[in-house]
Design a protein around this motif. Structure first.
Motif, PDB file in Angstrom:
ATOM      1  N   UNK A 150      10.303   9.935  -7.516  1.00  0.00           N
ATOM      2  CA  UNK A 150       9.513  10.733  -8.676  1.00  0.00           C
ATOM      3  C   UNK A 150       8.817  11.607  -8.124  1.00  0.00           C
ATOM      4  N   UNK A 151       8.248  12.620  -8.785  1.00  0.00           N
ATOM      5  CA  UNK A 151       7.605  13.741  -8.192  1.00  0.00           C
ATOM      6  C   UNK A 151       6.725  13.592  -7.340  1.00  0.00           C
ATOM      7  N   UNK A 152       5.794  12.396  -7.547  1.00  0.00           N
ATOM      8  CA  UNK A 152       4.486  12.083  -6.765  1.00  0.00           C
ATOM      9  C   UNK A 152       4.901  11.835  -5.197  1.00  0.00           C
ATOM     10  N   UNK A 153       6.126  10.981  -5.247  1.00  0.00           N
ATOM     11  CA  UNK A 153       6.497  10.438  -3.862  1.00  0.00           C
ATOM     12  C   UNK A 153       7.237  11.663  -3.297  1.00  0.00           C
ATOM     13  N   UNK A 154       7.888  12.153  -4.046  1.00  0.00           N
ATOM     14  CA  UNK A 154       8.658  13.364  -3.347  1.00  0.00           C
ATOM     15  C   UNK A 154       7.788  14.393  -2.587  1.00  0.00           C
ATOM     16  N   UNK A 155       6.776  14.588  -3.264  1.00  0.00           N
ATOM     17  CA  UNK A 155       5.787  15.674  -2.817  1.00  0.00           C
ATOM     18  C   UNK A 155       5.444  15.383  -1.234  1.00  0.00           C
ATOM     19  N   UNK A 156       5.235  13.891  -1.150  1.00  0.00           N
ATOM     20  CA  UNK A 156       4.827  13.732   0.326  1.00  0.00           C
ATOM     21  C   UNK A 156       5.873  13.661   1.326  1.00  0.00           C
ATOM     22  N   UNK A 157       7.298  13.500   0.640  1.00  0.00           N
ATOM     23  CA  UNK A 157       8.378  13.257   1.788  1.00  0.00           C
ATOM     24  C   UNK A 157       9.263  14.541   1.746  1.00  0.00           C
ATOM     25  N   UNK A 176      14.523   1.019   1.643  1.00  0.00           N
ATOM     26  CA  UNK A 176      13.098   0.805   1.565  1.00  0.00           C
ATOM     27  C   UNK A 176      12.931   0.926   0.131  1.00  0.00           C
ATOM     28  N   UNK A 177      12.630  -0.196  -0.727  1.00  0.00           N
ATOM     29  CA  UNK A 177      12.569  -0.329  -2.012  1.00  0.00           C
ATOM     30  C   UNK A 177      11.134  -0.878  -2.700  1.00  0.00           C
ATOM     31  N   UNK A 178      10.628  -0.300  -3.719  1.00  0.00           N
ATOM     32  CA  UNK A 178       9.620  -1.113  -4.153  1.00  0.00           C
ATOM     33  C   UNK A 178       9.042   0.046  -5.462  1.00  0.00           C
ATOM     34  N   UNK A 179       7.867  -0.735  -5.977  1.00  0.00           N
ATOM     35  CA  UNK A 179       7.279   0.040  -7.156  1.00  0.00           C
ATOM     36  C   UNK A 179       5.677   0.457  -6.942  1.00  0.00           C
ATOM     37  N   UNK A 180       5.282   1.491  -7.320  1.00  0.00           N
ATOM     38  CA  UNK A 180       3.999   2.219  -7.373  1.00  0.00           C
ATOM     39  C   UNK A 180       3.204   1.668  -8.446  1.00  0.00           C
ATOM     40  N   UNK A 181       2.089   1.060  -8.368  1.00  0.00           N
ATOM     41  CA  UNK A 181       1.107   0.588  -9.277  1.00  0.00           C
ATOM     42  C   UNK A 181      -0.173   1.463  -8.949  1.00  0.00           C
ATOM     43  N   UNK A 182      -1.016   1.468 -10.240  1.00  0.00           N
ATOM     44  CA  UNK A 182      -2.282   2.036 -10.085  1.00  0.00           C
ATOM     45  C   UNK A 182      -2.983   1.653  -8.853  1.00  0.00           C
ATOM     46  N   UNK A 183      -3.394   0.146  -8.890  1.00  0.00           N
ATOM     47  CA  UNK A 183      -4.113  -0.419  -8.027  1.00  0.00           C
ATOM     48  C   UNK A 183      -3.452  -0.786  -6.536  1.00  0.00           C
ATOM     49  N   UNK A 184      -2.180  -0.925  -6.650  1.00  0.00           N
ATOM     50  CA  UNK A 184      -1.435  -1.278  -5.461  1.00  0.00           C
ATOM     51  C   UNK A 184       0.031  -1.245  -5.579  1.00  0.00           C
ATOM     52  N   UNK A 185       0.922  -1.093  -4.507  1.00  0.00           N
ATOM     53  CA  UNK A 185       2.238  -0.864  -4.438  1.00  0.00           C
ATOM     54  C   UNK A 185       2.749  -1.772  -3.553  1.00  0.00           C
ATOM     55  N   UNK A 186       3.886  -2.406  -3.780  1.00  0.00           N
ATOM     56  CA  UNK A 186       4.450  -3.362  -2.696  1.00  0.00           C
ATOM     57  C   UNK A 186       5.773  -3.055  -2.765  1.00  0.00           C
ATOM     58  N   UNK A 187       6.311  -2.843  -1.385  1.00  0.00           N
ATOM     59  CA  UNK A 187       7.559  -2.191  -1.168  1.00  0.00           C
ATOM     60  C   UNK A 187       8.128  -3.411  -0.192  1.00  0.00           C
ATOM     61  N   UNK A 188       9.565  -3.211  -0.103  1.00  0.00           N
ATOM     62  CA  UNK A 188      10.473  -4.032   0.931  1.00  0.00           C
ATOM     63  C   UNK A 188      11.169  -3.045   1.562  1.00  0.00           C
ATOM     64  N   UNK A 189      11.196  -3.467   2.856  1.00  0.00           N
ATOM     65  CA  UNK A 189      12.109  -2.727   3.823  1.00  0.00           C
ATOM     66  C   UNK A 189      13.112  -3.743   4.604  1.00  0.00           C
ATOM     67  N   UNK A 190      14.441  -3.460   4.682  1.00  0.00           N
ATOM     68  CA  UNK A 190      15.438  -4.231   5.015  1.00  0.00           C
ATOM     69  C   UNK A 190      16.607  -3.585   5.738  1.00  0.00           C
ATOM     70  N   UNK A 191      17.326  -4.312   6.678  1.00  0.00           N
ATOM     71  CA  UNK A 191      18.545  -3.965   7.191  1.00  0.00           C
ATOM     72  C   UNK A 191      19.809  -5.035   6.336  1.00  0.00           C
ATOM     73  N   UNK A 237       0.717  -1.148  -0.048  1.00  0.00           N
ATOM     74  CA  UNK A 237       0.042   0.147   0.004  1.00  0.00           C
ATOM     75  C   UNK A 237       0.682   1.183  -0.018  1.00  0.00           C
ATOM     76  N   UNK A 238       0.362   2.302  -0.825  1.00  0.00           N
ATOM     77  CA  UNK A 238       1.248   3.588  -0.927  1.00  0.00           C
ATOM     78  C   UNK A 238       1.353   4.375   0.265  1.00  0.00           C
TER      79      UNK A 238
END
Length: 290
Positions: A137-144, A200-215, A113-114
């Motif tokens: 990307x601009x969209x993600x950057x605007x939130x961060x 923290x890595x992942x790809x955003x999609x229109x319906x759903x985003x899946x991201x991975x967090x790790x050390x 989830x985004x």
């Protein structure tokens, strides 16, 4: 007695609590008298008395018979306080050690989830102490944006890579400034690296985003290497003056075609071919190869 429960919570056994309060009331008693007044059976009373003497809760006065007297309750309370504080400090040190070890584990956490991704990204950015690397990307950057500004204000070094125009004062920005990015990529990948220790890595999609967090060091290193490689490509293109201050996706792809020819890179050697193939399927890439 319900009152004895408080002593039990402070480390007394039931029989120890009975004996101590009995001695506190009668000042000095022998073993027989302690058993009689406290209700602790004679078969057990001397074992309990010996334990309490060893702990310093009561004192034994040798004789025939031996007598016992209690430690003054004020001193007992101070002793319990000191022991409790010492144990709490040891417990805190132990918990910190365990927590630190746990944080170093190479676990991988999937975030779906985004909104959850953005929340985790903000949390990581706010925790940074030295360096942040972000492919965005601009969209993600605007939130961060606000979290990144706070990090810069704390003196954290911030490095941004993007195919779009990303302005952030105080950060080192590498941007291709492509104006129609939606026509270029079949995915929207974001990579965030914190202090070279977390990713923290992942790809955003229109319906759903899946991201991975790790050390996990290997995954953090791979994410870092990809960003460094993107920056190297950017610097090379910049040095060759192959792109302008504002670029279209077709101009960018034309440059990639030219570099692929120049460096002998084919479809089996670079992930950029995924972008080329996507463009070919859309029929948007004027410089298609056969």
């Amino acid at each position: 007695m319900d009152d004895l429960l408080y002593l039990e919570k402070l480390g007394f056994s039931t029989n120890e609590a009975k004996i101590y309060t009995t001695l506190l009331k009668h000042k000095m008693l022998n073993g027989y008298e302690i058993s009689k007044y406290s209700g602790v059976i004679r078969a057990s009373v001397y074992d309990v008395l010996n334990r309490m003497v060893n702990r310093g809760t009561i004192f034994k006065i040798d004789g025939e018979p031996a007598y016992y007297r209690p430690l003054e309750y004020e001193k007992l309370i101070e002793q319990i306080k000191r022991e409790t504080e010492a144990n709490l400090e040891k417990a805190q040190a132990l918990f910190q050690s365990i927590s630190s070890e746990e944080m170093q584990e190479d676990y991988v956490l999937n975030i779906v989830g985004f909104e959850k991704f953005i929340a985790k990204a903000k949390e990581l950015i706010d925790s940074a102490t030295q360096e942040i690397s972000l492919s965005v990307w601009q969209k993600e950057f605007s939130f961060l944006h606000d979290s990144l500004n706070r990090a810069i204000g704390r003196g954290v070094k911030v490095y941004l890579f993007s195919f779009e125009q990303i302005p952030l004062q105080g950060a080192t920005v590498f941007s291709y400034r492509i104006c129609d990015i939606d026509n270029l990529f079949p995915y929207r990948r974001t990579a965030l690296i914190i202090d070279n220790q977390q990713a923290l890595i992942g790809e955003s999609h229109i319906d759903r985003g899946i991201f991975t967090y790790t050390r996990n060091r290997s995954i953090v290193s791979l994410a870092t290497d990809e960003m460094v490689l993107n920056i190297f490509w950017y610097r090379y293109i910049e040095k060759k003056a192959l792109l302008g201050q504002k670029n279209t996706s077709k101009e960018f792809l034309s440059v990639m075609d030219r570099l692929a020819d120049e460096l002998g890179i084919d479809a089996n050697m670079t992930k950029n071919m995924q972008v080329f193939n996507y463009q070919r399927e859309r029929g948007d890439h004027n410089g298609d190869k056969t």
